[in-house]
Design a protein around this motif. Structure first.
Motif, PDB file in Angstrom:
ATOM      1  N   LYS A 298      71.440  26.876  21.337  1.00  0.00           N
ATOM      2  CA  LYS A 298      70.411  27.849  20.959  1.00  0.00           C
ATOM      3  C   LYS A 298      70.504  29.053  21.892  1.00  0.00           C
ATOM      4  O   LYS A 298      70.581  28.909  23.109  1.00  0.00           O
ATOM      5  CB  LYS A 298      69.036  27.198  21.035  1.00  0.00           C
TER       6      LYS A 298
ATOM      7  N   GLY B 233      57.839  31.362  20.442  1.00  0.00           N
ATOM      8  CA  GLY B 233      58.807  30.654  21.288  1.00  0.00           C
ATOM      9  C   GLY B 233      59.377  29.413  20.611  1.00  0.00           C
ATOM     10  O   GLY B 233      60.062  28.608  21.229  1.00  0.00           O
TER      11      GLY B 233
ATOM     12  N   ASP C  63      63.225  27.074  20.435  1.00  0.00           N
ATOM     13  CA  ASP C  63      63.656  25.917  21.232  1.00  0.00           C
ATOM     14  C   ASP C  63      63.334  24.634  20.473  1.00  0.00           C
ATOM     15  O   ASP C  63      64.117  23.686  20.455  1.00  0.00           O
ATOM     16  CB  ASP C  63      62.882  25.833  22.563  1.00  0.00           C
TER      17      ASP C  63
END
Ligand code: ASP
Ligand code: MG
Length: 456
Positions: A5, A207, A210
């Protein structure tokens, strides 16, 4: 197979994309790639979502987004194709903006999620061309085809069963495409994005890339999940606060989970669960200095210091409730928590005495979900207890191992902090952390003092 990632700064410019692409070329096992929007783009889109159509600010933001991505496209060897892709995305983005929803209901949050997804659409479109420039065979897939969620736009919950089934189906149908036997093949997809059962675009929370990457790693049975970012791993504390802070070689999932919750910005809190469940090691490293070792997150690290890392969360609010009714009264706390939950306020730390209870709330201006202590909440609480609210506090988390079972550690921590006023302590509930609530203005000095005494 390795799931890699790349965060927003690792794809934030042509140079960054090119560097990240070289990392993928370097190891043929890196054939499942998940990326974020270019750094800052999600913030711009979120701001756009709150502006009326055709304001100077809005047009300026659109222009910035467009120029940023065209600039990357124009440096790519597949310049023509990349520019065309950006132009098409920008046309779709403008068309979506003109369908602006104004009501504060479901359709508005749905509209915002579709808008935010353009950040990841733009970055994946461009990154696909940069990967092709390196002679990789890229298949770009829409993350919504894999990540199946409920319809809570903005913070959708993932249906693991359906998601994993879809991924398995894809692997079977594309047998060999993403395997080590086929070096050069790369599956590229968006982080942060999902789709509900009706196929409507959802997002997993800020976010969330992840988390997406961790889900892919689990579902695909990856041998490792790599999180490529702009820092060389997980640090002992913020190096801007303590100059001797350094990257940690190895940390446990339990410590990483605490750290992600208590302010370490490197990892999203939800990401630890899938990888821990599947026992997939995670490597956090810098795409700018890929040769540095970074940090490995594993189940059983070799070294388990009592104090591993320190983190700070500012803009904390302390709410103290006093009531004589609390004395031997069952149900008092239940009442408090049900009022807070009705107002969607999430509590972090709690300490209680006979007739009072103190709670900390995170009031930080995260782009979304800011905690508001509205008049309505205060009134509801005031009905049955006295309420006192203090602002401008900071939560310092000491993260490590066996903190609740190490003789003398509490004494050492307290004596190290004897110069500071500690408003609240949370110790004992977790083996992996002890938290201190201090004045925001003391927070950095508290961290410096603790770092010097316990980490060095
Ligand atoms: N682009 C999204 C955000 O900025 C998701 C991510 O970067 O993880 O929140
Ligand atoms: Mg991130």
């Amino acid at each position: 197979m390795i799931v890699s990632k790349f965060g927003g700064t690792s794809v934030g410019s042509y140079e960054a994309m090119s560097r990240s692409a070289n990392i993928i070329v370097d190891n043929p096992k890196r054939n499942w790639v998940v990326i974020s929007a270019t750094s800052g783009t999600t913030n711009h889109l979120l701001r756009l979502s709150s502006l009326p159509l055709n304001t100077d600010e809005g047009n300026g933001l659109l222009d910035q987004i467009s120029r940023r991505h065209l600039d990357i496209a124009s440096q790519c060897s597949f310049k023509k194709e990349a520019i065309k892709a950006v132009e098409e995305c920008m046309r779709n983005l403008s068309a979506h903006l003109s369908k602006q929803q104004t009501s504060k209901d479901h359709s508005e949050t749905q509209w915002v999620d579709t808008l935010l997804a353009f950040g990841e659409i733009l970055s994946t479109q461009l990154f696909a061309w940069v990967l092709r420039e390196k002679e990789l065979n890229v298949q770009l897939k829409w993350a919504g085809d894999f990540i199946c969620t409920d319809s809570r736009f903005g913070l959708a919950a993932v249906n693991l069963e359906v998601t994993y089934a879809k991924l398995q189906q894809f692997l079977t149908a594309n047998e060999g495409f993403v395997s080590y036997q086929k070096p050069g093949n790369v599956l590229l997809t968006q982080g942060f994005i999902g789709a509900d059962v009706q196929g409507r675009t959802t997002t997993l929370g800020r976010g969330g890339s992840d988390f997406s990457a961790a889900l892919f790693a689990e579902a695909l049975g990856a041998e490792c999940l790599e999180i490529w970012t702009d820092v060389a791993g997980v640090y002992t504390t913020d190096p801007r606060v303590v100059s001797t802070a350094h990257a940690i070689d190895e940390i446990s999932f339990d410590e990483a989970a605490e750290l992600s919750i208590f302010g370490g910005k490197v990892l999203h809190p939800a990401m630890v669960k899938p990888v821990r469940r599947a026992n997939i090691p995670v490597r956090v490293a810098s795409s700018m200095e890929p040769e540095l070792p970074g940090t490995n997150i594993v189940t059983n690290p070799l070294n388990r210091p009592v104090v591993r890392t320190l983190s700070v969360r500012k803009e904390q609010t302390l709410m103290t409730l006093h009531s004589l009714e609390m004395l031997h009264q069952p149900g008092f706390l239940a009442k408090v928590f049900s009022i807070l939950s009705e107002h969607r306020i999430s509590v972090d730390l709690v300490t209680t005495s006979e007739v009072s209870v103190s709670l900390t709330l995170d009031t930080a201006h995260k782009a979304s979900n800011k905690v508001e202590l509205s008049e309505a909440v205060l009134r509801a609480l005031n009905d049955f207890c006295d309420v006192e609210v203090e602002y401008n506090l900071a939560l310092v988390a000491v993260i490590g191992n066996a903190l609740n079972q190490t003789l003398g550690i509490s004494g050492q921590l307290f004596s190290t902090l004897k110069e500071y006023n500690i408003r609240l302590v949370s110790h004992g509930a977790s083996a992996n952390n002890v938290c201190f609530l201090v004045e925001e203005s003391d927070a950095e000095a508290v961290v410096q003092t603790l770092h010097q005494s316990f980490i060095g």
